[in-house]
Design a protein around this motif. Structure first.
Motif, PDB file in Angstrom:
ATOM      1  N   LEU A 143       0.849  -1.196   0.000  1.00 24.67           N
ATOM      2  CA  LEU A 143       0.000   0.000   0.000  1.00 24.67           C
ATOM      3  C   LEU A 143       0.879   1.238   0.000  1.00 24.67           C
ATOM      4  O   LEU A 143       1.745   1.402   0.869  1.00 24.67           O
ATOM      5  CB  LEU A 143      -0.904   0.005   1.234  1.00 24.67           C
ATOM      6  N   VAL A 144       0.662   2.114  -0.981  1.00 26.73           N
ATOM      7  CA  VAL A 144       1.395   3.379  -1.091  1.00 26.73           C
ATOM      8  C   VAL A 144       0.388   4.511  -0.950  1.00 26.73           C
ATOM      9  O   VAL A 144      -0.583   4.584  -1.708  1.00 26.73           O
ATOM     10  CB  VAL A 144       2.141   3.489  -2.436  1.00 26.73           C
ATOM     11  N   LEU A 145       0.631   5.409   0.012  1.00 24.16           N
ATOM     12  CA  LEU A 145      -0.254   6.547   0.244  1.00 24.16           C
ATOM     13  C   LEU A 145       0.462   7.818  -0.179  1.00 24.16           C
ATOM     14  O   LEU A 145       1.510   8.169   0.368  1.00 24.16           O
ATOM     15  CB  LEU A 145      -0.642   6.627   1.729  1.00 24.16           C
ATOM     16  N   GLY A 146      -0.116   8.519  -1.168  1.00 22.34           N
ATOM     17  CA  GLY A 146       0.507   9.749  -1.652  1.00 22.34           C
ATOM     18  C   GLY A 146       0.148  10.953  -0.819  1.00 22.34           C
ATOM     19  O   GLY A 146       0.711  12.030  -0.992  1.00 22.34           O
ATOM     20  N   ALA A 147      -0.811  10.813   0.086  1.00 22.36           N
ATOM     21  CA  ALA A 147      -1.282  11.965   0.866  1.00 22.36           C
ATOM     22  C   ALA A 147      -0.330  12.268   2.006  1.00 22.36           C
ATOM     23  O   ALA A 147       0.048  11.379   2.769  1.00 22.36           O
ATOM     24  CB  ALA A 147      -2.677  11.688   1.410  1.00 22.36           C
ATOM     25  N   GLY A 148       0.051  13.522   2.141  1.00 20.39           N
ATOM     26  CA  GLY A 148       0.875  13.937   3.269  1.00 20.39           C
ATOM     27  C   GLY A 148       0.042  14.121   4.520  1.00 20.39           C
ATOM     28  O   GLY A 148       0.412  13.684   5.604  1.00 20.39           O
ATOM     29  N   TYR A 149      -1.121  14.765   4.359  1.00 23.75           N
ATOM     30  CA  TYR A 149      -1.997  14.987   5.503  1.00 23.75           C
ATOM     31  C   TYR A 149      -2.986  13.826   5.592  1.00 23.75           C
ATOM     32  O   TYR A 149      -4.107  13.905   5.137  1.00 23.75           O
ATOM     33  CB  TYR A 149      -2.721  16.327   5.376  1.00 23.75           C
ATOM     34  N   VAL A 150      -2.504  12.748   6.180  1.00 22.14           N
ATOM     35  CA  VAL A 150      -3.313  11.549   6.335  1.00 22.14           C
ATOM     36  C   VAL A 150      -4.074  11.642   7.652  1.00 22.14           C
ATOM     37  O   VAL A 150      -3.506  11.943   8.696  1.00 22.14           O
ATOM     38  CB  VAL A 150      -2.423  10.292   6.342  1.00 22.14           C
ATOM     39  N   ARG A 151      -5.355  11.369   7.611  1.00 18.44           N
ATOM     40  CA  ARG A 151      -6.149  11.364   8.831  1.00 18.44           C
ATOM     41  C   ARG A 151      -6.153   9.962   9.419  1.00 18.44           C
ATOM     42  O   ARG A 151      -6.494   8.991   8.756  1.00 18.44           O
ATOM     43  CB  ARG A 151      -7.564  11.840   8.531  1.00 18.44           C
ATOM     44  N   TRP A 152      -5.792   9.887  10.676  1.00 13.16           N
ATOM     45  CA  TRP A 152      -5.639   8.599  11.313  1.00 13.16           C
ATOM     46  C   TRP A 152      -6.937   7.804  11.313  1.00 13.16           C
ATOM     47  O   TRP A 152      -6.924   6.581  11.244  1.00 13.16           O
ATOM     48  CB  TRP A 152      -5.135   8.799  12.740  1.00 13.16           C
TER      49      TRP A 152
END
Length: 487
Positions: free
Chosen positions: A342-351
């Motif tokens: 899993l690769v997440l490109g979002a910097g502001y990830v909401r927990w």
């Protein structure tokens, strides 16, 4: 009496027989290429840029016609236009005349590529597009702007291109799709800025490509096209990109339908669609998804249907633009039974949705944060303007640790790690709760040349190394990235 006959004298004395050196020199200078059959010479010249192949006509009288036997031509007006910045109109005329001359004299083609950065008259364009179709062409690659015609219909006869294996169109043509399309050998189709006249055009085109293996569509949404219907029985690779944002005043519903039972790889970048109908993707291996938030969408059912359709995926990359959309639907996420990367490109990830996504990925082995992890402030949770920095948005780790952390997650990678509170909190959480973690890789991103990297790395490393770890085998690795380095 000489006991050794002349032919053997040189072998015994170390001297070459008389005349052998001259013979060897003559053999080295022999023009063996010119003695090859003409068709074979033409095939060799096909590997050269067409301009160089034509230039061989000045070598000798015999070579004057060899270039006309090439089976592949490759035209690019940049090769001429870059030589002189001024008088571009004259250079364009020279290029057009050159293309016309070559197409008039070649005898057979199986590969044709024409790439233009400047616009040309419709008469030239029509002749260039139609010329290679006279031959059993296998690969056709066209990218030609047209003068004074935004809706020029390409004279490409799709009903008779039975030998085509590769078709790449990078034009602003309005592609005329007939009622009956016969591209029975086509395996690779790339369309860039090609416009379709109506919704059924795309469907008719793909129906005529029974063995299509790879499809790429970029910016192919026409004014009157509201449904992109991609149905192909043996398609394994699909790239679809539409970066046109929906108008706030538009009332038309834009829909993407994907029915590809053999699909292995999907790249979907779309800023406009509201509805995604995804069918028969049980064999999908990898998906890269980039979906933008809509103006008037409240339930984001389209994204829910999309993720449900690719729930069998093994490797998933969610781009930064997906973060708000995923946050709206996190409670409806499907279970990704096969997801291992899993690769997440979002910097502001909401927990709140990250933890839900981890809980729905029981077999996850690799997790990558492309933009680090920056916790958002919850401005609504604090009335004091000066104290908002102390209130973190939805940082509430679940009471039950996701199962993938306990049994499968082995590699975690932070790109553009800055050592902020968000990065550190998440890294600490994973170190504490992952029981089989093998590597925690931290890529430091340097934004300032005078930044004391060693001191900051020491600060972060000290904090991380002091923390309890759920996995004794875990190793922390630091990698330095600068602004001019790719991730």
């Amino acid at each position: 009496m000489d006991r050794h006959p002349p032919p053997y004298r040189g072998l015994l004395t170390g001297r070459e027989p008389l005349g052998s050196k001259a013979k060897r020199h003559a053999m080295q200078c022999e023009d063996r290429i010119s003695n090859l059959p003409g068709n074979l010479i033409g095939r060799i010249l096909s590997f050269l840029p067409t301009e160089m192949a034509v230039a061989t006509s000045v070598l000798s009288t015999r070579w004057k016609q060899f270039w006309t036997l090439v089976t592949s031509v490759d035209f690019d007006d940049k090769l001429i236009l870059q030589r002189q910045k001024s008088n571009r109109a004259a250079l364009q005329m020279i290029f057009a005349s050159f293309v016309d001359r070559v197409l008039e004299r070649v005898s057979c083609l199986d590969k044709f590529r024409l790439k233009c950065c400047q616009s040309y008259d419709v008469s030239h364009v029509n002749a260039w597009v139609a010329a290679p179709l006279k031959y059993p062409i296998e690969e056709l690659d066209l990218s030609i702007p047209v003068n004074n015609s935004t809706n020029h219909v390409a004279p490409l006869d799709l009903s008779s291109c039975r030998t085509l294996v590769v078709l790449k169109l990078g034009t602003k043509f309005m592609l005329n799709v007939p009622a009956s399309v016969c591209l029975s050998s086509l395996k690779i189709l790339h369309l860039d800025s090609v416009k379709f006249s109506d919704d059924d055009s795309i469907k008719r085109l793909l129906l005529g490509c029974p063995v299509l293996d790879e499809l790429s569509m970029n910016g192919c949404v026409g004014k009157d096209v509201h449904v992109i219907n991609i149905s192909a029985p043996v398609l394994t690779k699909l790239r679809y990109c539409n970066k046109r944002k929906k108008s706030f005043y538009s009332e038309a519903e834009y829909k993407v339908v994907i029915d590809t039972p053999a699909l292995l790889y999907l790249e979907l970048i779309d800023y406009e669609a509201e509805v995604y109908l995804v069918k028969n993707l049980s064999h999908i291996v990898k998906a890269d998804i980039c979906i933008a938030e809509q103006y008037d969408e409240t339930d984001y059912k389209g994204m829910t249907d999309l993720l449900m359709g690719i729930s069998e995926v093994q490797s998933l990359h969610l781009y930064n633009s997906c973060r708000e959309v995923v946050h709206k639907i996190y409670s409806e996420l499907p279970i990704f039974h096969n997801l291992s990367s899993l690769v997440l490109g979002a910097g502001y990830v909401r927990w709140v949705w990250l933890s839900q996504l981890l809980a729905k990925s029981p077999c996850l082995e690799r997790l990558v944060f492309k933009e680090g992890y920056h916790i958002e402030y919850d401005e609504d949770a604090c009335d004091d303007e000066d104290d908002k920095s102390s209130v973190w948005h939805d940082w509430h780790p679940p009471r039950i640790v996701p199962s993938c952390l306990l049994s499968n997650l082995k590699v975690i990678r932070f790109l553009k790690f800055q050592g902020g509170d968000g990065d550190l909190r998440l890294a600490k959480y994973f170190l504490k709760n992952t029981e089989v973690l093998e590597k925690l890789i931290i890529h430091y991103k340097l934004f300032q040349k005078n930044f004391d990297l060693a001191e900051d790395q020491l600060r972060v490393a000290t904090q991380l190394l002091m923390l309890p770890r759920g996995s004794r085998a875990c190793r922390i690795k630091f990698v330095t990235l600068r602004d001019d380095e790719s991730d």
